[in-house]
Write a protein that holds these residues in place. Structure first.
Motif, PDB file in Angstrom:
ATOM      1  N   PHE A   1       0.823  -1.086  -0.048  1.00 59.64           N
ATOM      2  CA  PHE A   1      -0.137  -0.039  -0.111  1.00 59.64           C
ATOM      3  C   PHE A   1       0.921   1.357   0.017  1.00 59.64           C
ATOM      4  N   VAL A   2       2.136   1.163   0.911  1.00 56.91           N
ATOM      5  CA  VAL A   2       2.763   2.495   0.839  1.00 56.91           C
ATOM      6  C   VAL A   2       3.499   2.698  -0.528  1.00 56.91           C
ATOM      7  N   TYR A   3       4.059   1.403  -1.064  1.00 55.56           N
ATOM      8  CA  TYR A   3       4.514   1.526  -2.293  1.00 55.56           C
ATOM      9  C   TYR A   3       3.616   2.233  -3.338  1.00 55.56           C
ATOM     10  N   LEU A   4       2.568   1.561  -3.387  1.00 54.77           N
ATOM     11  CA  LEU A   4       1.382   2.119  -4.297  1.00 54.77           C
ATOM     12  C   LEU A   4       1.188   3.551  -4.135  1.00 54.77           C
ATOM     13  N   LEU A   5       1.179   4.060  -2.946  1.00 60.87           N
ATOM     14  CA  LEU A   5       1.095   5.467  -2.925  1.00 60.87           C
ATOM     15  C   LEU A   5       2.051   6.348  -3.289  1.00 60.87           C
ATOM     16  N   PHE A   6       3.395   5.768  -3.187  1.00 56.68           N
ATOM     17  CA  PHE A   6       4.542   6.521  -3.761  1.00 56.68           C
ATOM     18  C   PHE A   6       4.683   6.488  -5.424  1.00 56.68           C
ATOM     19  N   VAL A   7       4.355   5.277  -5.860  1.00 54.65           N
ATOM     20  CA  VAL A   7       4.176   5.225  -7.410  1.00 54.65           C
ATOM     21  C   VAL A   7       2.941   5.971  -7.882  1.00 54.65           C
ATOM     22  N   LEU A   8       2.036   6.109  -7.122  1.00 54.39           N
ATOM     23  CA  LEU A   8       0.780   6.932  -7.874  1.00 54.39           C
ATOM     24  C   LEU A   8       1.065   8.491  -7.661  1.00 54.39           C
ATOM     25  N   GLY A   9       1.682   8.903  -6.540  1.00 52.03           N
ATOM     26  CA  GLY A   9       2.025  10.114  -6.132  1.00 52.03           C
ATOM     27  C   GLY A   9       2.921  10.651  -7.275  1.00 52.03           C
ATOM     28  N   GLY A  10       4.022   9.905  -7.691  1.00 51.84           N
ATOM     29  CA  GLY A  10       5.262  10.199  -8.451  1.00 51.84           C
ATOM     30  C   GLY A  10       4.661  10.214  -9.981  1.00 51.84           C
ATOM     31  N   GLU A  11       3.332   9.710 -10.334  1.00 52.50           N
ATOM     32  CA  GLU A  11       2.999   9.811 -11.444  1.00 52.50           C
ATOM     33  C   GLU A  11       2.180  11.223 -11.766  1.00 52.50           C
TER      34      GLU A  11
END
Length: 52
Positions: A40-50
């Protein structure tokens, strides 16, 4: 069983002889929840980076 053969011990029986069953269940649950949280934390960073 014939003479000279030892009873076949399963992996579960060997694990339960070393660790209580509740501890094994808790360990599996914590590992699952920990990995789910990390994803979940990884997904937040990936989506935030896009979005930048």
């Amino acid at each position: 069983m014939s003479e000279g053969q030892e009873p076949v011990t399963t992996v579960r029986a060997r694990i339960e002889s070393k660790f209580p069953r509740g501890l094994v269940i808790r360990l599996i649950a914590y590992l699952f929840v920990g990995h789910l949280f990390a994803f979940f934390v990884y997904l937040l960073f990936v989506l935030g980076g896009e979005n930048q």
